[in-house]
Scaffold this motif. Structure first.
Motif, PDB file in Angstrom:
ATOM      1  N   ILE A 171       1.005  -1.136   0.066  1.00 17.46           N
ATOM      2  CA  ILE A 171      -0.114   0.002  -0.032  1.00 17.46           C
ATOM      3  C   ILE A 171       0.738   1.184  -0.019  1.00 17.46           C
ATOM      4  CG2 ILE A 171      -1.501   1.370   1.385  1.00 17.46           C
ATOM      5  CD1 ILE A 171      -2.908  -1.178   2.274  1.00 17.46           C
ATOM      6  N   PHE A 172       1.973   1.116   0.644  1.00 18.25           N
ATOM      7  CA  PHE A 172       2.673   2.599   0.979  1.00 18.25           C
ATOM      8  C   PHE A 172       3.683   2.472  -0.487  1.00 18.25           C
ATOM      9  CE2 PHE A 172       1.990   2.294   5.472  1.00 18.25           C
ATOM     10  CZ  PHE A 172       1.875   3.817   5.725  1.00 18.25           C
ATOM     11  N   VAL A 173       3.936   1.532  -0.987  1.00 16.82           N
ATOM     12  CA  VAL A 173       4.618   1.503  -2.345  1.00 16.82           C
ATOM     13  C   VAL A 173       3.731   2.181  -3.262  1.00 16.82           C
ATOM     14  CG1 VAL A 173       5.536   0.258  -4.166  1.00 16.82           C
ATOM     15  CG2 VAL A 173       6.397  -0.170  -1.647  1.00 16.82           C
ATOM     16  N   TRP A 174       2.416   1.844  -3.264  1.00 15.70           N
ATOM     17  CA  TRP A 174       1.497   2.540  -4.253  1.00 15.70           C
ATOM     18  C   TRP A 174       1.246   3.806  -4.235  1.00 15.70           C
ATOM     19  CZ3 TRP A 174      -0.542   2.012  -8.707  1.00 15.70           C
ATOM     20  CH2 TRP A 174      -1.698   2.577  -8.981  1.00 15.70           C
ATOM     21  N   MET A 175       1.043   4.491  -2.755  1.00 18.24           N
ATOM     22  CA  MET A 175       0.921   5.517  -2.279  1.00 18.24           C
ATOM     23  C   MET A 175       2.286   6.416  -3.124  1.00 18.24           C
ATOM     24  SD  MET A 175      -0.726   5.430   1.359  1.00 18.24           S
ATOM     25  CE  MET A 175      -0.674   7.111   1.320  1.00 18.24           C
ATOM     26  N   ALA A 176       3.649   5.848  -2.692  1.00 13.97           N
ATOM     27  CA  ALA A 176       4.670   6.554  -3.334  1.00 13.97           C
ATOM     28  C   ALA A 176       4.495   6.648  -4.916  1.00 13.97           C
ATOM     29  CB  ALA A 176       5.873   5.524  -3.074  1.00 13.97           C
ATOM     30  N   PHE A 177       4.093   5.694  -5.542  1.00 15.27           N
ATOM     31  CA  PHE A 177       3.748   5.776  -7.015  1.00 15.27           C
ATOM     32  C   PHE A 177       2.924   7.004  -7.207  1.00 15.27           C
ATOM     33  CE2 PHE A 177       0.767   4.881 -10.449  1.00 15.27           C
ATOM     34  CZ  PHE A 177       1.836   5.162 -11.650  1.00 15.27           C
TER      35      PHE A 177
ATOM     36  N   TYR B 279       2.239   9.737  -5.230  1.00 15.80           N
ATOM     37  CA  TYR B 279       2.732  10.952  -5.049  1.00 15.80           C
ATOM     38  C   TYR B 279       3.825  11.399  -6.113  1.00 15.80           C
ATOM     39  CZ  TYR B 279       1.474  11.741  -0.142  1.00 15.80           C
ATOM     40  OH  TYR B 279       0.787  11.816   0.800  1.00 15.80           O
ATOM     41  N   VAL B 280       4.665  10.298  -6.816  1.00 16.27           N
ATOM     42  CA  VAL B 280       5.629  10.615  -7.744  1.00 16.27           C
ATOM     43  C   VAL B 280       4.772  11.079  -9.335  1.00 16.27           C
ATOM     44  CG1 VAL B 280       6.179   8.561  -8.866  1.00 16.27           C
ATOM     45  CG2 VAL B 280       7.830  10.161  -8.659  1.00 16.27           C
ATOM     46  N   MET B 281       3.597  10.719  -9.450  1.00 16.32           N
ATOM     47  CA  MET B 281       2.621  10.899 -10.346  1.00 16.32           C
ATOM     48  C   MET B 281       2.336  12.326 -10.313  1.00 16.32           C
ATOM     49  SD  MET B 281       1.834   8.547 -12.960  1.00 16.32           S
ATOM     50  CE  MET B 281       0.181   9.340 -13.380  1.00 16.32           C
ATOM     51  N   HIS B 282       1.951  12.959  -9.143  1.00 13.91           N
ATOM     52  CA  HIS B 282       1.774  14.245  -9.044  1.00 13.91           C
ATOM     53  C   HIS B 282       2.933  15.265  -8.489  1.00 13.91           C
ATOM     54  CE1 HIS B 282      -2.189  12.046  -8.448  1.00 13.91           C
ATOM     55  NE2 HIS B 282      -2.773  13.117  -8.953  1.00 13.91           N
ATOM     56  N   GLY B 283       4.443  14.684  -8.764  1.00 10.43           N
ATOM     57  CA  GLY B 283       5.234  15.701  -8.485  1.00 10.43           C
ATOM     58  C   GLY B 283       5.595  15.975  -7.278  1.00 10.43           C
ATOM     59  N   ASP B 284       5.233  15.175  -6.096  1.00  5.49           N
ATOM     60  CA  ASP B 284       5.583  15.356  -4.674  1.00  5.49           C
ATOM     61  C   ASP B 284       6.884  14.467  -4.334  1.00  5.49           C
ATOM     62  OD1 ASP B 284       5.847  15.708  -2.100  1.00  5.49           O
ATOM     63  OD2 ASP B 284       3.427  15.743  -1.763  1.00  5.49           O
TER      64      ASP B 284
ATOM     65  N   ALA C 110       9.127  14.864  -2.000  1.00  2.00           N
ATOM     66  CA  ALA C 110       9.175  14.625  -0.604  1.00  2.00           C
ATOM     67  C   ALA C 110       8.034  13.285  -0.089  1.00  2.00           C
ATOM     68  CB  ALA C 110       8.816  15.895   0.372  1.00  2.00           C
ATOM     69  N   GLY C 111       7.000  13.519  -0.549  1.00  2.00           N
ATOM     70  CA  GLY C 111       5.904  12.476  -0.134  1.00  2.00           C
ATOM     71  C   GLY C 111       6.441  11.148  -0.958  1.00  2.00           C
ATOM     72  N   PHE C 112       6.694  11.098  -1.826  1.00  2.00           N
ATOM     73  CA  PHE C 112       7.161   9.988  -2.669  1.00  2.00           C
ATOM     74  C   PHE C 112       8.609   9.347  -1.842  1.00  2.00           C
ATOM     75  CE2 PHE C 112      10.934   8.270  -5.308  1.00  2.00           C
ATOM     76  CZ  PHE C 112      10.247   7.339  -5.676  1.00  2.00           C
ATOM     77  N   LEU C 113       9.357  10.052  -1.396  1.00  2.00           N
ATOM     78  CA  LEU C 113      10.560   9.521  -0.569  1.00  2.00           C
ATOM     79  C   LEU C 113      10.056   8.728   0.709  1.00  2.00           C
ATOM     80  CD1 LEU C 113      13.380  12.094  -1.214  1.00  2.00           C
ATOM     81  CD2 LEU C 113      13.053   9.887  -2.172  1.00  2.00           C
TER      82      LEU C 113
END
Length: 267
Positions: A18-24, A26-31, A33-36
């Motif tokens: 779930i957290f890896v999907w959320m990282a995806f 965040y990176v899709m929306h250019g965030d 910090a949230g991705f890392l």
């Protein structure tokens, strides 16, 4: 504790996914910090889920290799000493620990839960996890006509807009002085007439605009939540810019859309 530990690892693996999907997301929306952050949490939970299993497997393989090497050396020494026991077959490999059926079922349920959540996110348009609360969105959907009928033919172009969009260079007449100033209107040449696509699903609207002669158009989430339109047929056009009848070129069209079934979807 040993009986509960496998189930805890299953839970950790589920949350890691779930957290890896959320990282995806965040990176899709250019965030970045949230991705890392999400990726770090996901990797940590993944290590808790699979780290012990990997370590146990490596230790078992290493023990098997060491035992085989020791037996080979002992057999070599026995063979040199003339001991016929040196030709005995090697021992059976160490049996693997049994897999508990309950753990397999729990892992399958967790995997289905994660897949269901990912599919739901894709259908909802990959909403920005760090965006505004959709229940407190201050940007209401654009107003849409009450009916959802689709026009069969595009309306005639506005003569006022067409006249303003045409580049003209007056030619001096025989009675006009050659010193008189000329007027040039700089613009991007239009290639088609904008059809009325409100209340169509996004895919049909795009097809209609392409049939009119413009290939590239854009779409935005009318609720202001920044959702991406992954499945175009699940979205409804609630407003368009420019209006129907206006001459348009590539990239001029912006369609405001909402999910099918949301307020303002012309239903």
């Amino acid at each position: 504790m040993k009986r509960v530990a496998p189930y805890l690892r299953v839970v950790a693996g589920m949350f890691a996914a779930i957290f890896v999907w959320m990282a995806f997301l965040y990176v899709m929306h250019g965030d970045v910090a949230g991705f890392l952050l999400m990726l770090g949490i996901g990797v940590g939970l993944g290590y808790l889920a699979a780290g012990k299993l990997i370590r146990d497997r490596r230790a078992r393989l290493e023990a098997e290799r060491s035992a085989l090497a020791a037996r080979a050396e002992a057999g070599h020494q026995a063979y040199l000493a003339g001991d016929p026991a040196a030709l005995a077959p090697p021992p059976d490999p160490t049996p693997r620990p049994p897999v508990r059926r309950g753990v397999v079922i729990a892992a399958a349920v967790a995997a289905l839960f994660v897949v269901f959540g990912i599919v739901t996110d894709i259908q909802d348009g990959l909403e920005d996890p760090g965006g505004p609360d959709p229940t407190n969105s201050t940007t209401p959907p654009a107003a849409a006509p009450a009916s959802r009928t689709m026009p069969t033919t595009p309306p005639a172009p506005s003569t006022t807009v067409a006249a303003a969009a045409t580049t003209t260079t007056p030619v001096p007449s025989p009675t006009t002085s050659a010193a008189a100033p000329t007027t040039n209107v700089a613009h991007t040449a239009p290639t088609a007439v904008m059809p009325d696509v409100t209340c169509m699903d996004l895919q049909a609207a795009q097809d209609t605009i392409q049939a009119a002669g413009v290939f590239y158009s854009r779409s935005i989430d009318a609720t202001g939540r920044g959702r991406a339109q992954i499945l175009d047929r699940n979205w409804v056009v609630v407003s368009q810019a420019p209006a129907s009848g206006v001459l348009i070129g590539e990239g001029d069209v912006v369609l405001s859309v909402v999910k099918d079934g949301e307020p303002g979807d012309c239903s």
